[in-house]
Design a protein around this motif. Structure first.
Motif, PDB file in Angstrom:
ATOM      1  N   LEU A  38       0.836  -1.197   0.000  1.00  0.00           N
ATOM      2  CA  LEU A  38       0.000   0.000   0.000  1.00  0.00           C
ATOM      3  C   LEU A  38       0.871   1.247   0.000  1.00  0.00           C
ATOM      4  CD1 LEU A  38      -2.393  -1.111   2.872  1.00  0.00           C
ATOM      5  CD2 LEU A  38      -3.014  -1.020   0.449  1.00  0.00           C
ATOM      6  N   SER A  39       0.302   2.336  -0.497  1.00  0.00           N
ATOM      7  CA  SER A  39       1.002   3.607  -0.371  1.00  0.00           C
ATOM      8  C   SER A  39       0.894   4.066   1.082  1.00  0.00           C
ATOM      9  CB  SER A  39       0.384   4.664  -1.285  1.00  0.00           C
ATOM     10  OG  SER A  39      -0.901   5.025  -0.823  1.00  0.00           O
ATOM     11  N   ARG A  40       1.829   4.872   1.515  1.00  0.00           N
ATOM     12  CA  ARG A  40       1.791   5.347   2.896  1.00  0.00           C
ATOM     13  C   ARG A  40       0.573   6.238   3.143  1.00  0.00           C
ATOM     14  NH1 ARG A  40       7.985   6.770   4.632  1.00  0.00           N
ATOM     15  NH2 ARG A  40       6.969   7.019   6.651  1.00  0.00           N
ATOM     16  N   SER A  41       0.143   6.967   2.102  1.00  0.00           N
ATOM     17  CA  SER A  41      -1.023   7.849   2.273  1.00  0.00           C
ATOM     18  C   SER A  41      -2.304   7.043   2.480  1.00  0.00           C
ATOM     19  CB  SER A  41      -1.174   8.781   1.076  1.00  0.00           C
ATOM     20  OG  SER A  41      -1.374   8.040  -0.118  1.00  0.00           O
ATOM     21  N   SER A  42      -2.481   5.947   1.711  1.00  0.00           N
ATOM     22  CA  SER A  42      -3.693   5.129   1.882  1.00  0.00           C
ATOM     23  C   SER A  42      -3.666   4.414   3.222  1.00  0.00           C
ATOM     24  CB  SER A  42      -3.843   4.123   0.741  1.00  0.00           C
ATOM     25  OG  SER A  42      -2.759   3.225   0.705  1.00  0.00           O
ATOM     26  N   LEU A  43      -2.484   3.974   3.655  1.00  0.00           N
ATOM     27  CA  LEU A  43      -2.373   3.341   4.967  1.00  0.00           C
ATOM     28  C   LEU A  43      -2.719   4.342   6.064  1.00  0.00           C
ATOM     29  CD1 LEU A  43      -1.572   0.960   6.781  1.00  0.00           C
ATOM     30  CD2 LEU A  43       0.784   1.779   6.681  1.00  0.00           C
ATOM     31  N   ARG A  44      -2.250   5.580   5.891  1.00  0.00           N
ATOM     32  CA  ARG A  44      -2.527   6.625   6.876  1.00  0.00           C
ATOM     33  C   ARG A  44      -4.032   6.871   6.991  1.00  0.00           C
ATOM     34  NH1 ARG A  44       1.058  10.504   4.708  1.00  0.00           N
ATOM     35  NH2 ARG A  44       2.786   9.136   5.249  1.00  0.00           N
ATOM     36  N   GLU A  45      -4.732   6.902   5.842  1.00  0.00           N
ATOM     37  CA  GLU A  45      -6.184   7.103   5.855  1.00  0.00           C
ATOM     38  C   GLU A  45      -6.892   5.943   6.543  1.00  0.00           C
ATOM     39  OE1 GLU A  45      -8.109   9.738   4.917  1.00  0.00           O
ATOM     40  OE2 GLU A  45      -6.143  10.702   4.849  1.00  0.00           O
ATOM     41  N   ALA A  46      -6.414   4.723   6.293  1.00  0.00           N
ATOM     42  CA  ALA A  46      -7.020   3.542   6.924  1.00  0.00           C
ATOM     43  C   ALA A  46      -6.829   3.592   8.431  1.00  0.00           C
ATOM     44  CB  ALA A  46      -6.411   2.260   6.358  1.00  0.00           C
ATOM     45  N   VAL A  47      -5.642   3.953   8.865  1.00  0.00           N
ATOM     46  CA  VAL A  47      -5.366   4.049  10.305  1.00  0.00           C
ATOM     47  C   VAL A  47      -6.257   5.102  10.942  1.00  0.00           C
ATOM     48  CG1 VAL A  47      -3.628   4.752  12.009  1.00  0.00           C
ATOM     49  CG2 VAL A  47      -3.012   3.157  10.182  1.00  0.00           C
ATOM     50  N   LYS A  48      -6.433   6.231  10.236  1.00  0.00           N
ATOM     51  CA  LYS A  48      -7.290   7.294  10.758  1.00  0.00           C
ATOM     52  C   LYS A  48      -8.727   6.792  10.926  1.00  0.00           C
ATOM     53  CE  LYS A  48      -6.673  11.232   8.800  1.00  0.00           C
ATOM     54  NZ  LYS A  48      -6.748  12.298   7.780  1.00  0.00           N
ATOM     55  N   ALA A  49      -9.239   6.068   9.923  1.00  0.00           N
ATOM     56  CA  ALA A  49     -10.599   5.529   9.991  1.00  0.00           C
ATOM     57  C   ALA A  49     -10.734   4.526  11.140  1.00  0.00           C
ATOM     58  CB  ALA A  49     -10.971   4.861   8.673  1.00  0.00           C
ATOM     59  N   LEU A  50      -9.727   3.678  11.299  1.00  0.00           N
ATOM     60  CA  LEU A  50      -9.784   2.659  12.349  1.00  0.00           C
ATOM     61  C   LEU A  50      -9.580   3.266  13.733  1.00  0.00           C
ATOM     62  CD1 LEU A  50      -7.889  -0.250  10.556  1.00  0.00           C
ATOM     63  CD2 LEU A  50     -10.352   0.017  10.887  1.00  0.00           C
ATOM     64  N   GLU A  51      -8.915   4.398  13.788  1.00  0.00           N
ATOM     65  CA  GLU A  51      -8.808   5.108  15.065  1.00  0.00           C
ATOM     66  C   GLU A  51     -10.162   5.687  15.453  1.00  0.00           C
ATOM     67  OE1 GLU A  51      -6.171   8.643  17.206  1.00  0.00           O
ATOM     68  OE2 GLU A  51      -6.372   8.601  15.019  1.00  0.00           O
ATOM     69  N   ILE A  52     -10.892   6.221  14.473  1.00  0.00           N
ATOM     70  CA  ILE A  52     -12.200   6.811  14.735  1.00  0.00           C
ATOM     71  C   ILE A  52     -13.163   5.780  15.324  1.00  0.00           C
ATOM     72  CG2 ILE A  52     -14.270   7.763  13.611  1.00  0.00           C
ATOM     73  CD1 ILE A  52     -12.352   9.214  11.681  1.00  0.00           C
ATOM     74  N   ILE A  53     -13.102   4.554  14.809  1.00  0.00           N
ATOM     75  CA  ILE A  53     -14.024   3.529  15.308  1.00  0.00           C
ATOM     76  C   ILE A  53     -13.395   2.706  16.440  1.00  0.00           C
ATOM     77  CG2 ILE A  53     -15.277   3.358  13.130  1.00  0.00           C
ATOM     78  CD1 ILE A  53     -13.843   0.697  12.643  1.00  0.00           C
ATOM     79  N   ARG A  54     -12.282   3.210  16.969  1.00  0.00           N
ATOM     80  CA  ARG A  54     -11.650   2.661  18.164  1.00  0.00           C
ATOM     81  C   ARG A  54     -11.116   1.249  18.001  1.00  0.00           C
ATOM     82  NH1 ARG A  54     -15.782   5.048  22.822  1.00  0.00           N
ATOM     83  NH2 ARG A  54     -15.851   7.154  21.992  1.00  0.00           N
ATOM     84  N   VAL A  55     -10.773   0.906  16.783  1.00  0.00           N
ATOM     85  CA  VAL A  55     -10.095  -0.369  16.540  1.00  0.00           C
ATOM     86  C   VAL A  55      -8.596  -0.180  16.773  1.00  0.00           C
ATOM     87  CG1 VAL A  55      -9.424  -2.004  14.729  1.00  0.00           C
ATOM     88  CG2 VAL A  55     -11.815  -1.344  14.996  1.00  0.00           C
ATOM     89  N   LEU A  56      -8.083   1.003  16.406  1.00  0.00           N
ATOM     90  CA  LEU A  56      -6.682   1.320  16.631  1.00  0.00           C
ATOM     91  C   LEU A  56      -6.569   2.494  17.597  1.00  0.00           C
ATOM     92  CD1 LEU A  56      -5.170   1.078  13.013  1.00  0.00           C
ATOM     93  CD2 LEU A  56      -5.187  -0.671  14.811  1.00  0.00           C
ATOM     94  N   ASP A  57      -5.507   2.485  18.365  1.00  0.00           N
ATOM     95  CA  ASP A  57      -5.232   3.546  19.334  1.00  0.00           C
ATOM     96  C   ASP A  57      -3.900   4.187  18.943  1.00  0.00           C
ATOM     97  OD1 ASP A  57      -5.002   5.190  21.508  1.00  0.00           O
ATOM     98  OD2 ASP A  57      -4.431   3.591  22.907  1.00  0.00           O
ATOM     99  N   VAL A  58      -3.974   5.404  18.422  1.00  0.00           N
ATOM    100  CA  VAL A  58      -2.763   6.105  17.999  1.00  0.00           C
ATOM    101  C   VAL A  58      -2.229   6.930  19.175  1.00  0.00           C
ATOM    102  CG1 VAL A  58      -1.779   7.768  16.385  1.00  0.00           C
ATOM    103  CG2 VAL A  58      -3.581   6.214  15.620  1.00  0.00           C
ATOM    104  N   ARG A  59      -1.071   6.552  19.665  1.00  0.00           N
ATOM    105  CA  ARG A  59      -0.445   7.234  20.793  1.00  0.00           C
ATOM    106  C   ARG A  59       0.740   8.038  20.269  1.00  0.00           C
ATOM    107  NH1 ARG A  59      -0.063   1.776  24.529  1.00  0.00           N
ATOM    108  NH2 ARG A  59      -2.243   1.105  24.217  1.00  0.00           N
TER     109      ARG A  59
END
Length: 225
Positions: A38-59
């Motif tokens: 994946l491109s880093r930009s698409s991965l970044r968007e996915a992480v942002k979406a998963l952070e919103i739904i509390r699947v990922l925790d960005v510290r």
């Protein structure tokens, strides 16, 4: 499929395969994007979406971690966020529920005894404000089934049970993302029971409509987001 959705699915597969578990830290962005193709930009968007739904925790300064939610809930939420952007059928299910649930509540009010109303009230008070997501969803399903059953029409009960099953992932995702969802759900259920106990069928209809419409409105805004 959108690039962000593809990225979410690839992270989901890492959880299914056991490469990522609740509490695990994700590999660095560059390493993860290369391993997933994946491109880093698409991965970044996915992480942002998963952070919103509390699947990922960005510290910040520490990394990105899979939350401590049970794997089943993680996968439910991740599947739902992709499906919601690709398929509006869940919104259509809620639109049908918005028509039928108020009718069921009004019919139940006409037929309900004091004992029936007390049983429904006990279902609501048995759930604490600190209830887990699993407990909240279980209560929500049982409560709406109880109302439908009191309406006295087997076909309507069966139809509403089917619709309820089709909106299960929406319930899970709402529980993950919306603030004070336990208190809000219990308060709205208590209001429906109060109208039913008073014998006011039109008030029960109105309160059920407000309850379902509120969830539908949240879901519509979530789909746009």
């Amino acid at each position: 499929m959108a690039v962000t959705d593809e990225a979410i699915l690839k992270i989901k597969n890492m959880i299914i395969d056991g490469h990522l578990r609740p509490g695990d830290r994700l590999p660095p962005e560059k390493e993860l994007s290369e391993s997933l193709g994946l491109s880093r930009s698409s991965l970044r968007e996915a992480v942002k979406a998963l952070e919103i739904i509390r699947v990922l925790d960005v510290r910040r300064g520490d990394g990105t971690f899979v939350t401590s939610l049970e794997p089943g809930l993680l996968l439910e939420a991740m599947s739902f966020v992709v499906d919601l952007h690709e398929d509006a059928s869940v919104l259509e299910l809620f639109a049908v529920r918005r028509i039928l649930e108020p009718a069921a509540a009004a019919m139940a009010t006409v037929r309900a005894t004091d004992a029936d109303a007390e049983r429904l009230r006990a279902m609501v008070t048995a759930v604490s404000a600190e209830a887990s997501l699993d407990d909240l969803v279980e209560h929500d399903v049982a409560f709406h089934h109880g109302i439908a059953e009191l309406a006295g029409n087997g076909y309507l009960t069966s139809l509403l049970d089917s619709l309820s099953g089709g909106t299960m992932r929406a319930r899970v995702w709402r529980g993950l993302t919306q603030e004070n969802v336990v208190e809000r759900t219990l308060a709205e259920h208590a209001a429906i029971v109060g109208a039913l106990a008073s014998g006011d069928a039109e008030l029960a209809r109105a309160r059920a409509a407000v309850h379902i419409a509120g969830v539908e409105d949240w879901l519509r805004r979530a789909a746009r987001g």
